[in-house]
Structures are given as structure tokens and as C-alpha cells.
Design an enzyme around this catalytic site. Sequence first.
Site, PDB file in Angstrom:
ATOM      1  N   ALA A 138       0.820  -1.211   0.000  1.00  0.00           N
ATOM      2  CA  ALA A 138       0.000   0.000   0.000  1.00  0.00           C
ATOM      3  C   ALA A 138       0.853   1.258   0.000  1.00  0.00           C
ATOM      4  O   ALA A 138       0.347   2.366  -0.051  1.00  0.00           O
ATOM      5  CB  ALA A 138      -0.915   0.019   1.232  1.00  0.00           C
ATOM      6  N   CYS A 139       2.183   1.077   0.058  1.00  0.00           N
ATOM      7  CA  CYS A 139       3.086   2.218   0.222  1.00  0.00           C
ATOM      8  C   CYS A 139       3.563   2.732  -1.118  1.00  0.00           C
ATOM      9  O   CYS A 139       3.977   1.972  -1.971  1.00  0.00           O
ATOM     10  CB  CYS A 139       4.276   1.799   1.072  1.00  0.00           C
ATOM     11  SG  CYS A 139       5.570   3.011   1.159  1.00  0.00           S
ATOM     12  N   GLY A 140       3.522   4.035  -1.301  1.00  0.00           N
ATOM     13  CA  GLY A 140       3.989   4.629  -2.543  1.00  0.00           C
ATOM     14  C   GLY A 140       5.312   5.327  -2.392  1.00  0.00           C
ATOM     15  O   GLY A 140       6.311   4.936  -2.974  1.00  0.00           O
TER      16      GLY A 140
ATOM     17  N   HIS B  82      -0.071   1.376  -6.137  1.00  0.00           N
ATOM     18  CA  HIS B  82       1.105   1.917  -6.823  1.00  0.00           C
ATOM     19  C   HIS B  82       1.854   0.828  -7.575  1.00  0.00           C
ATOM     20  O   HIS B  82       2.479   1.084  -8.613  1.00  0.00           O
ATOM     21  CB  HIS B  82       2.037   2.623  -5.817  1.00  0.00           C
ATOM     22  CG  HIS B  82       2.767   1.699  -4.906  1.00  0.00           C
ATOM     23  ND1 HIS B  82       4.073   1.320  -5.129  1.00  0.00           N
ATOM     24  CD2 HIS B  82       2.374   1.059  -3.780  1.00  0.00           C
ATOM     25  CE1 HIS B  82       4.464   0.500  -4.159  1.00  0.00           C
ATOM     26  NE2 HIS B  82       3.447   0.333  -3.337  1.00  0.00           N
TER      27      HIS B  82
ATOM     28  N   CYS C 223       6.526   6.329   0.882  1.00  0.00           N
ATOM     29  CA  CYS C 223       7.050   6.229   2.237  1.00  0.00           C
ATOM     30  C   CYS C 223       8.356   5.448   2.226  1.00  0.00           C
ATOM     31  O   CYS C 223       8.499   4.468   1.535  1.00  0.00           O
ATOM     32  CB  CYS C 223       6.040   5.549   3.152  1.00  0.00           C
ATOM     33  SG  CYS C 223       5.344   4.028   2.507  1.00  0.00           S
TER      34      CYS C 223
END
Length: 295
Positions: free
Chosen positions: A125-127, A201, A129
Site C-alpha cells: 500500500a506504500c507509494g 502503486h 514512504c
Amino acid sequence: MKPVKHYSIDKILLSNASAHSVATDPISDCIVVEEPLEVWFGYSLINAPVPELLYTTMRTPGDDINLVLGWLFCSGIIQNLSDVFSINHTGAQRLKLQTTNRIMVTFSKMIDVTQYKRADVVSSACGVCGQQSIDSLLEKLSNRTQTTTKAHSLSIQSLSKLVSGLSERQTIFKQTGGNHGVALFDYQTHLLDVREDVGRHNALDKLIGASFSTLTKSNHDIAGVVLSGRVGFEMIQKTAMAGLHYVIAIGAPSSLAIDLAEDCDICLLGFVKPQRCNLYTGRHLLSDKLTHQGM
């Protein structure tokens, strides 16, 4: 490795007749797969340093090479395919044509990747970070968007069909209901490609990586992307790096996504449905005559 797995579960059915009446139905459920992917890097040069781990991310197996190529391009590490000497799965599990959870990228020239190396595992879910700061991203973005061509205008009436087109072509989502989809479309509003992943992403990186050679040409006819969910900062950043001008989303954008879309001259539409949508930026990129109605 397959992008989905089947699990035996109990489907619970609640009865309105009695609060104590609970029925279960044993079924086989299709679940989207999430596994870690290690990305290592090295150089094709003589006396090159020993290969090192660049980062580890969580993703849905499949399209791994396109995922990494898209991430390298959107992060500003590479500018052209010629910057990559080779990219392939590596490891003992490659026997019998099986892919692995490790990708080896060999650069054709020395590239400083110090600020991109990540010791921690990046979630699906991290783009942005754990990556370089937003200011650094914006600096690279400014250099990239200066070379992109201006967009033609599109009709908002023609864009609504793109959402249903994406939904129809999300094969993994139809099986699992648990992943995201992203579609690429041209100025004739034709869907050109669709990619899926458990991470928003990641799906976009896969899409951009698959169309890398076309997107780096100044005269490409690709207009924008359709997103199955919400729009965060990183989704606009990747779209702008790819030189696209339209983001059509089923969900809502964040405030930072709207601000960045405005700065990058991107037409951003959210909550897109057949009969309505929200226009956040890029009004001048639509051919429709939009008029305000009093409440």
C-alpha cells in the site's frame, strides 16, 4: 507463482428470525496473493562493485520485471531502457521455468542509488514512504514534466466508459475482489492495457513498465490512466513522470494529490460513474462546456 490462491473457508449467513440463528456454508474462496519481492542491483562494467539489495516490496506475483522497470523510471533512477543492461529473475528456484521472489537489475552505467536504497520492507500500500523526501521527488518531477508534450482535450462524456472498461478487464479482481486495477488509455479513449496488483502503486508501476518504450517517446498518443480506487500523491507523481495528462478514478483523491495534479497540469476526476463525477483539476483539458447551476 500464481497471483491467486484458493482457501477453504466458512461463509456465515445471519438469519433475521433469531439472533441466535447462525448458518455457515463451507466454500472455496479465491484470495489475491501477496508476497515479498527483493530487487538487487549491479553493473555490467569491468571491476564493478558486488551486487547489493536495493529494496524489498510486497506485491502480487506476476509482471515483476515491468513492476521494477516502472518503479525505476517513476523514481527517476533511469531515464531510458538503455540505462538497464539486463533485468531478470534470479535464484535457485528458477528451475523448471519457475520465477522467484528476487529480481536482479544490471545497470549499463554507474548510477547513484544511495537515496533509493531501503532497508525496511515496503508494504503493497506504500507509494513514497521510506523513499526520498517529497521535495526531492518534486525536483525530479519538474525536470521530467518540462519535456512532455501538451495534451489535446477530451470529452467528459467519453471518459465515463473507461471505468466500466477497466472493471470488465480486471480478471484477478473478478476472482478475488481483493486487488487494484489500472488501465492506460489513448486520446481516442481506447483502453490499451490493464494491470493488477494488491497494491495501487504496484499496479501503476507494472502498467508504466510495460509501456516504457512508448511513454519515453515525445510523440506518443497515450492520454492517461484509469484507477480502480482512491488517488494518493504517489499516483499523480507516477502519472506525471510518465508524461500523462488524465487521471480517471473510481475513488477520492487526497488533498496533496489535487495540489500536485494542479501543478503538473493533469486533469483529475474522481468518483467517476456513468451519470456523474467530480472534477478537481484540469478543466481546460476537457472539450465539454461546463456551466454552473444554482442550488
